[in-house]
Write an enzyme that holds these catalytic residues in place. Structure first.
Site, PDB file in Angstrom:
ATOM      1  CD  GLU A 413       1.928   3.132   2.154  1.00 27.79           C
ATOM      2  OE1 GLU A 413       0.977   2.868   2.871  1.00 27.79           O
ATOM      3  OE2 GLU A 413       2.661   4.119   2.338  1.00 27.79           O
TER       4      GLU A 413
HETATM    5  C1  NOJ Z   1       1.245   6.509   3.479  1.00 30.16           C
HETATM    6  C2  NOJ Z   1       0.316   5.844   4.463  1.00 30.16           C
HETATM    7  O1  NOJ Z   1       0.917   4.687   4.917  1.00 30.16           O
HETATM    8  C3  NOJ Z   1      -1.037   5.534   3.857  1.00 30.16           C
HETATM    9  O2  NOJ Z   1      -1.861   5.027   4.856  1.00 30.16           O
HETATM   10  C4  NOJ Z   1      -1.588   6.772   3.207  1.00 30.16           C
HETATM   11  O3  NOJ Z   1      -2.875   6.552   2.686  1.00 30.16           O
HETATM   12  C5  NOJ Z   1      -0.636   7.210   2.120  1.00 30.16           C
HETATM   13  N1  NOJ Z   1       0.646   7.550   2.726  1.00 30.16           N
HETATM   14  C6  NOJ Z   1      -1.101   8.440   1.365  1.00 30.16           C
HETATM   15  O4  NOJ Z   1      -1.071   9.545   2.204  1.00 30.16           O
END
Ligand code: NOJ
EC number: 3.2.1.21
Length: 569
Positions: A413
């Site tokens: 991410e």
């Molecule tokens: C990390 C989380 O795992 C994800 O679900 C979220 O959308 C993002 N952070 C942004 O806040």
């Protein structure tokens, strides 16, 4: 005797190897070098991400059970504007369209999560397996593979079956370890011949702290100073158990890998020449990333967590530390249960020590004895916590390399949001964020960090937890007000496509043209989007106004006819 000697030499050697696998991270060096033009190693994997609750919708369709998020969003006042993920992006019905978007971007992988209650509605494998839910994920995986997109699958992105919360207290209860293992085992059995990259948990820090300490997230428990540590303890055990299950039952047949996805911010000492600032920054990271990574890679909680929480628990007059303890057997069972590390990263803080005397208000946050600061000059285009600090990413990746023996890393991410008020598909700030963060990752690869792939967060705008739909992280804009949930490309889609097709940043002249070219196309997307309320309006006309008016007409004609007939008789 000889045998013993050999054994002892072997142990000493093993110890030396173990110790030498860990280097010291150099806190005093923070080079902020200029942009680095080069490309990633061949085979570097580019992807985008989503999660089940945030994207799928279809909350009660085809036999899905309720999750803790379905229950939590139904409580008034928990979520911005009381939004829910009931329909969200309707990814459940629109996954084919979404795969076309991925294909157009030439993504190598798609990172998504499986909703536990969609395939096990009560949470328990022994009670009922929902074949329709299984079929949905089979279709998704098959279509990804048909399009040469590798599925990277997370088993738990926060949506625990609600019944497990009601009956057992969710992750406060150690029985979750076995239930989660059963669920994971079922996923390996049904999908493992096609899925080769598994991750047990996504961002367990958030599950523990926001779910059981602050209560901002489901299940909304506020067990200050104990809840998060207990939840994390069980999550780490559950992760290890699932890794062993895969290792023993599936690895030789399926030849996949099992990791975990940890999300953490970087903590930079306010003054890198001040030893106390350095220690505080390291504490910040150990309480964040190290809380989970150190047991999994090195066998136990970070020493600094044991010291701080132990001392504060003593000062509170407690007989034992609020941080649970792993037995020696558990430590060796947990150590080494990671074939690759998933890393989520968004932002950075400056850190300096701050003393919180022990007392009634003890919590995860006060246990760390530190203060977090931000530089007002850092750009913060979206979420209030998210400042763009690209160099923190390189620092974080190098920290992982030194602390955990340079594991294989997939960035799971990374991305930036925008606030709801301004709908602009020409997202210049997001292009800048991706450009700079990916460039710092490239520098980290040059530093020798073993990064194999990168996942932009997120493919689509989606349900951003307690912020509802007010914060948009997507490469694609989703019009949530339209029941068809149409997707519109933001300029960053074009920009990310260029990074992917060049496998990095080949040269200055080319890279500098990318933003300009991306912006050329977003103007027409903006126009399409501007026309969208009309589409919504037309739908209302055809689906509500016309039927209502027709029914009224029929009724009126009937009444009129009755009067006419009466008048005659
Ligand atoms: C990390 C989380 O795992 C994800 O679900 C979220 O959308 C993002 N952070 C942004 O806040």
């Amino acid at each position: 005797m000889l045998q013993r000697c050999v054994l002892r030499t072997y142990h000493v050697l093993a110890l030396v190897l173990c110790v030498s696998a860990r280097e010291d991270f150099d806190w005093t060096k923070n080079e902020k070098t200029s942009f680095y033009y080069s490309t990633f190693p061949t085979g570097f994997s580019w992807g985008a991400g989503s999660s089940a609750y945030q994207t799928e919708g279809a909350w009660n369709i085809d036999g899905k059970g309720m999750s803790i998020w379905d229950a939590f969003t139904r409580k008034k006042g928990k979520i911005f504007l009381n939004d829910t993920g009931d329909t969200s992006c309707d990814g459940y019905n629109k996954f084919k369209e979404d795969i076309t978007l991925m294909k157009d971007m030439k993504l190598n992988h798609y990172r998504f999560s499986i909703s536990w209650p969609r395939i096990l509605p009560s949470g328990l494998k022994s009670e009922h397996i929902n074949e329709k839910g299984i079929k949905y994920y089979e279709d998704l995986i098959n279509m990804l593979l048909d399009n040469k997109i590798t599925p990277i699958v997370i088993l738990y992105h926060w949506d625990l079956p609600q019944l497990l919360q009601e009956k057992y207290g969710g992750w406060q209860n150690v029985t979750m370890v076995n239930y989660f293992n059963d669920f994971a085992n079922l996923c390996f059995e049904r999908f493992g011949h096609k899925v080769k990259y598994w991750m047990t948990f996504n961002n367990p820090w958030s599950i523990a702290v926001e779910g059981y300490e602050t209560g901002e997230h489901a299940p909304g428990m506020k067990l200050k100073g104990t809840g998060a540590y207990k939840a994390a303890h069980h999550i780490i055990k559950a992760h290890a158990k699932v890794w062993h299950t895969y290792d023993m039952q599936w690895r030789s047949k399926q030849k996949g890998m099992v990791g975990i996805s940890l999300t953490a911010d970087w903590g930079e000492p306010v003054d890198i020449t001040n030893q106390r600032d350095i220690e505080a920054a390291e504490r910040y990271i150990q309480f964040y990333l190290g809380w989970f990574a150190t047991p999994i890679f090195n066998g136990d909680y970070p020493q600094v967590m044991k010291d701080y929480i132990g001392r504060k628990s003593g000062q509170q007059g407690l007989g034992a530390s609020r941080l649970p303890v792993f037995s020696p057997q558990e430590k060796s069972y947990i150590k080494g249960t990671c074939d690759f590390l998933g890393l989520g990263h968004f932002t950075t803080r400056y850190i300096t020590p701050k003393n919180y005397p022990s007392g009634l208000g003890d919590s995860y946050f006060t246990d760390r004895d530190l203060a977090e600061l931000v530089d007002p000059k850092w750009p913060d285009p979206g979420s209030e916590w998210l400042y763009s600090v690209p160099w923190g990413f390189r620092r974080m990746l190098n920290f992982v390399k030194t602390q955990y023996g340079n594991p294989m890393v997939y960035v799971t991410e990374n991305g930036v949001s925008e606030k709801m008020v301004c709908t602009d598909l020409c997202d210049d700030w997001r292009m800048q964020y991706f450009k700079d963060y990916i460039n710092e990752m490239l520098k980290a690869v040059k530093d020798g960090v073993n990064v194999k792939g990168y996942t932009a967060w997120s493919l689509l705008d989606n349900f951003e937890w307690d912020e509802g739909f007010s914060e948009r992280f997507g490469l694609y804009y989703v019009d949530f007000s339209n029941k068809n949930k149409p997707r519109y490309p933001k300029a960053s889609v074009q920009f990310y496509k260029r990074i992917i097709s060049s496998n990095g940043f080949p040269n200055q002249r080319e890279v500098e043209s990318w933003k300009r070219k991306a912006v050329e196309t977003c103007a027409s997307s903006n126009q399409l989007l501007a026309a969208d309320p009309l589409i919504g309006h037309m739908e209302m006309v055809s689906e509500i106004v016309i039927p209502t008016v027709s029914t009224l007409c029929i009724l009126l004609s009937a009444v009129f006819l009755m009067f006419l007939l009466r008048g005659r008789s």
